[in-house]
Design a protein around this motif. Structure first.
Motif, PDB file in Angstrom:
ATOM      1  N   GLU A 186      47.044 -16.499 -78.039  1.00 42.04           N
ATOM      2  CA  GLU A 186      46.669 -15.117 -77.737  1.00 42.04           C
ATOM      3  C   GLU A 186      47.874 -14.174 -77.835  1.00 42.04           C
ATOM      4  N   ALA A 187      49.090 -14.722 -78.015  1.00 43.34           N
ATOM      5  CA  ALA A 187      50.289 -13.889 -78.113  1.00 43.34           C
ATOM      6  C   ALA A 187      50.245 -13.052 -79.386  1.00 43.34           C
ATOM      7  N   ARG A 188      50.653 -11.787 -79.274  1.00 45.05           N
ATOM      8  CA  ARG A 188      50.674 -10.891 -80.423  1.00 45.05           C
ATOM      9  C   ARG A 188      51.962 -10.062 -80.396  1.00 45.05           C
ATOM     10  N   ALA A 189      52.493  -9.779 -81.583  1.00 48.99           N
ATOM     11  CA  ALA A 189      53.698  -8.975 -81.713  1.00 48.99           C
ATOM     12  C   ALA A 189      53.333  -7.499 -81.802  1.00 48.99           C
ATOM     13  N   LEU A 220      48.740 -14.130 -89.059  1.00 45.61           N
ATOM     14  CA  LEU A 220      48.832 -15.590 -89.086  1.00 45.61           C
ATOM     15  C   LEU A 220      48.247 -16.196 -87.813  1.00 45.61           C
ATOM     16  N   ALA A 221      48.566 -15.595 -86.658  1.00 43.47           N
ATOM     17  CA  ALA A 221      48.032 -16.109 -85.392  1.00 43.47           C
ATOM     18  C   ALA A 221      46.512 -16.027 -85.376  1.00 43.47           C
ATOM     19  N   THR A 222      45.978 -14.917 -85.885  1.00 43.94           N
ATOM     20  CA  THR A 222      44.519 -14.778 -85.935  1.00 43.94           C
ATOM     21  C   THR A 222      43.902 -15.833 -86.845  1.00 43.94           C
ATOM     22  N   ARG A 223      44.549 -16.076 -87.982  1.00 44.13           N
ATOM     23  CA  ARG A 223      44.023 -17.082 -88.912  1.00 44.13           C
ATOM     24  C   ARG A 223      44.074 -18.484 -88.305  1.00 44.13           C
ATOM     25  N   ILE A 224      45.159 -18.789 -87.599  1.00 44.39           N
ATOM     26  CA  ILE A 224      45.258 -20.100 -86.950  1.00 44.39           C
ATOM     27  C   ILE A 224      44.143 -20.270 -85.913  1.00 44.39           C
ATOM     28  N   ARG A 245      39.120 -22.841 -84.322  1.00 45.56           N
ATOM     29  CA  ARG A 245      37.723 -22.732 -83.905  1.00 45.56           C
ATOM     30  C   ARG A 245      36.818 -23.467 -84.884  1.00 45.56           C
ATOM     31  N   GLU A 246      37.089 -23.307 -86.177  1.00 40.32           N
ATOM     32  CA  GLU A 246      36.298 -24.036 -87.166  1.00 40.32           C
ATOM     33  C   GLU A 246      36.475 -25.542 -87.008  1.00 40.32           C
ATOM     34  N   GLU A 247      37.699 -25.975 -86.692  1.00 39.22           N
ATOM     35  CA  GLU A 247      37.937 -27.410 -86.513  1.00 39.22           C
ATOM     36  C   GLU A 247      37.149 -27.945 -85.318  1.00 39.22           C
ATOM     37  N   ARG A 248      37.160 -27.182 -84.222  1.00 36.39           N
ATOM     38  CA  ARG A 248      36.397 -27.617 -83.048  1.00 36.39           C
ATOM     39  C   ARG A 248      34.906 -27.717 -83.373  1.00 36.39           C
ATOM     40  N   GLU A 249      34.408 -26.736 -84.132  1.00 37.49           N
ATOM     41  CA  GLU A 249      32.994 -26.775 -84.496  1.00 37.49           C
ATOM     42  C   GLU A 249      32.679 -27.975 -85.383  1.00 37.49           C
ATOM     43  N   ASN A 250      33.596 -28.274 -86.316  1.00 37.81           N
ATOM     44  CA  ASN A 250      33.374 -29.427 -87.190  1.00 37.81           C
ATOM     45  C   ASN A 250      33.399 -30.728 -86.402  1.00 37.81           C
ATOM     46  N   VAL A 251      34.339 -30.824 -85.444  1.00 38.94           N
ATOM     47  CA  VAL A 251      34.398 -32.035 -84.618  1.00 38.94           C
ATOM     48  C   VAL A 251      33.147 -32.174 -83.783  1.00 38.94           C
ATOM     49  N   ALA A 252      32.684 -31.037 -83.241  1.00 38.26           N
ATOM     50  CA  ALA A 252      31.451 -31.098 -82.442  1.00 38.26           C
ATOM     51  C   ALA A 252      30.269 -31.527 -83.301  1.00 38.26           C
ATOM     52  N   ASP A 253      30.196 -31.017 -84.532  1.00 39.44           N
ATOM     53  CA  ASP A 253      29.118 -31.432 -85.440  1.00 39.44           C
ATOM     54  C   ASP A 253      29.213 -32.925 -85.748  1.00 39.44           C
ATOM     55  N   LEU A 254      30.457 -33.391 -85.969  1.00 39.55           N
ATOM     56  CA  LEU A 254      30.642 -34.807 -86.263  1.00 39.55           C
ATOM     57  C   LEU A 254      30.194 -35.667 -85.087  1.00 39.55           C
ATOM     58  N   ALA A 255      30.570 -35.239 -83.875  1.00 36.20           N
ATOM     59  CA  ALA A 255      30.168 -36.002 -82.695  1.00 36.20           C
ATOM     60  C   ALA A 255      28.650 -36.051 -82.560  1.00 36.20           C
ATOM     61  N   HIS A 256      27.998 -34.937 -82.847  1.00 34.21           N
ATOM     62  CA  HIS A 256      26.546 -34.915 -82.741  1.00 34.21           C
ATOM     63  C   HIS A 256      25.899 -35.838 -83.774  1.00 34.21           C
ATOM     64  N   ARG A 257      26.484 -35.873 -84.986  1.00 29.91           N
ATOM     65  CA  ARG A 257      25.918 -36.724 -86.032  1.00 29.91           C
ATOM     66  C   ARG A 257      26.150 -38.203 -85.745  1.00 29.91           C
TER      67      ARG A 257
END
Length: 437
Positions: free
Chosen positions: A189-192, A210-214, A219-231
């Motif tokens: 959440e840190a911003r210059a 860059l911070a926003t993109r990270i 967030r996309e990674e967490r969603e993908n992991v959650a989808d993987l866990a559900h599958r």
């Protein structure tokens, strides 16, 4: 940076002041000398008009009065050799004036000026004015001191302005570095401040982007992991039901334990994805290495019996508290033992040894009598494998060790195979520099 700016401004200002003040100081000295010579010339010319019109007694009195009140030495040499006014010798310049030539010259003690005049009898005379060196430089010292004070004042003002500008630049740079360090610690959440001066504002804007993109990628990674866990959860549930329907309770228990292990691995992956961005080491509770290693070795011992492998186990009496969480330590042990079963032939013996470390923590050693690593192998590089696997096993173990403040070492075992030594730090140990969370 602030010091460099001050040095640059100080050097530039000093050069400008020197280029301006030195010629001005020399000009002031020349002006002072010309002024003194001009004043002496005016006084001498005022007396020269009296020489031809005044009798000797009055002339002597006038010359004496002017010489007494003037800062210059005035002397009148008459044609008969009489000398009026300030005492002075007949210098070569005076002799030149007696021949009718007015001139001036510099001497060691001042400047000598002579004027050719005519006395009442028509004879040639010489009026000499001598300006002492002190009069030639009168007021110059004071003017130079004022110029020096002016130069120092201008230099101090320029340094003060430069220091204020440098403070603004340095403050913006320090703030930018602080934000980058916070992002490195996982505080996404840190911003210059994008309003920083000039190029620093551009860098700040890029860092914020860059911070926003990270953040978006995590967030996309967490969603993908959650989808993987559900599958994965549905086939795991079906596999558990199949295991429970087996006639042999031992097989059912073993397969059920394997399903539980897969379930724990998936759960751990989700938890790690949710912790991503948290400063390394802050979300670790530690675990008992003796208990965890004992449980995982017991699990793999069943497979060792099925593949006719001799397992030598030497686990020190617990508890042996270490920094990695239980799930991380289990993943590390499973990766090491899984490599033994995957990359060595059936019947290859192996050993597992756990010993306490001096200062806290534990040392885990897994050795086998297999073919070992080929020369020049890059087994510790993530995703690199020489045996057709994913290449993640040893990297998982390495990361677990480094996050626990330890390390992983590879070498030949006493039986000619591979020996993997994992150093596990005590609870609270800081991760090794450069280790990935």
């Amino acid at each position: 940076m602030r010091r460099r700016v001050l040095l640059l401004v100080g050097a530039t200002t000093s050069l400008v002041l020197i280029a301006f003040l030195v010629p001005l100081a020399l000009l002031l000295r020349t002006v002072a000398a010309d002024r003194a010579v001009q004043n002496a010339t005016v006084e001498a010319q005022a007396l020269s008009s009296l020489v031809a019109t005044t009798d000797r007694a009055a002339l002597a009195l006038s010359v004496a009065q002017v010489d007494a009140t003037s800062p210059y030495h005035l002397t009148l040499f008459l044609a008969d050799g009489t000398r009026l006014g300030a005492p002075a010798e007949r210098s070569p310049l005076v002799e030149l004036g007696a021949r009718g030539t007015s001139a001036s010259t510099e001497t060691a003690s001042g400047r000598e000026i002579v004027f050719a005049v005519r006395d009442p009898s028509g004879g040639g005379g010489v009026l000499r004015a001598f300006v002492p060196a002190a009069e030639l430089t009168g007021g110059v010292t004071r003017a130079w001191l004022l110029l020096a004070a002016l130069g120092i004042g201008l230099l101090l003002v320029s340094l003060a302005v430069a220091d204020r500008m440098a403070r603004s630049l340095v403050r913006s740079t320090i703030d930018l570095a602080a934000v980058s360090h916070r992002l490195g610690r996982g505080e996404l959440e840190a911003r210059a401040d994008p309003t920083a001066p000039d190029e620093l504002g551009v860098v700040a804007g890029a860092l914020n982007g860059l911070a926003t993109r990270i953040t978006e990628l995590l967030r996309e990674e967490r969603e993908n992991v959650a989808d993987l866990a559900h599958r994965v959860r549905t086939p795991l549930t079906a596999l558990r039901l199949e295991a429970e329907s087996l006639a042999d309770p031992r097989d059912a228990a073993r397969i059920g334990a394997g399903v539980d292990g897969v379930q724990r691995a998936v759960t751990t992956a989700i938890e790690q994805a949710r912790r991503r961005g948290v400063e390394p080491g802050t979300a670790r509770d530690g675990s008992d290495a003796a208990a965890v290693v004992g449980e995982r070795v017991a699990f793999w011992s069943v497979l060792a019996e099925d593949t006719e492998r001799e397992a030598t186990v030497d686990i020190a009496a617990g508890p042996l508290p270490v920094a990695p969480a239980r799930a991380d330590l289990e993943a590390c042990i499973d990766a090491l033992l899984g490599n033994v079963f995957a990359h060595t032939p059936d019947g290859t013996p192996f050993s597992v040894r756990l010993t306490p470390r001096v200062g806290g923590g534990a040392t885990l050693t897994v050795a086998d009598a297999g073919p070992g690593l080929p020369a020049g192998s890059a087994a510790l590089r993530r995703g690199v494998s020489g045996a057709g696997s994913t290449g993640l096993g040893l990297d998982i173990a390495r990361r677990s060790a480094e996050q626990a403040g330890g390390e992983l070492r590879l070498g030949p075992s006493e039986r000619g195979g591979l020996c993997v030594v994992v150093e596990l730090g005590p609870p609270g140990a800081q991760p090794r520099p450069g280790s990935a969370p």
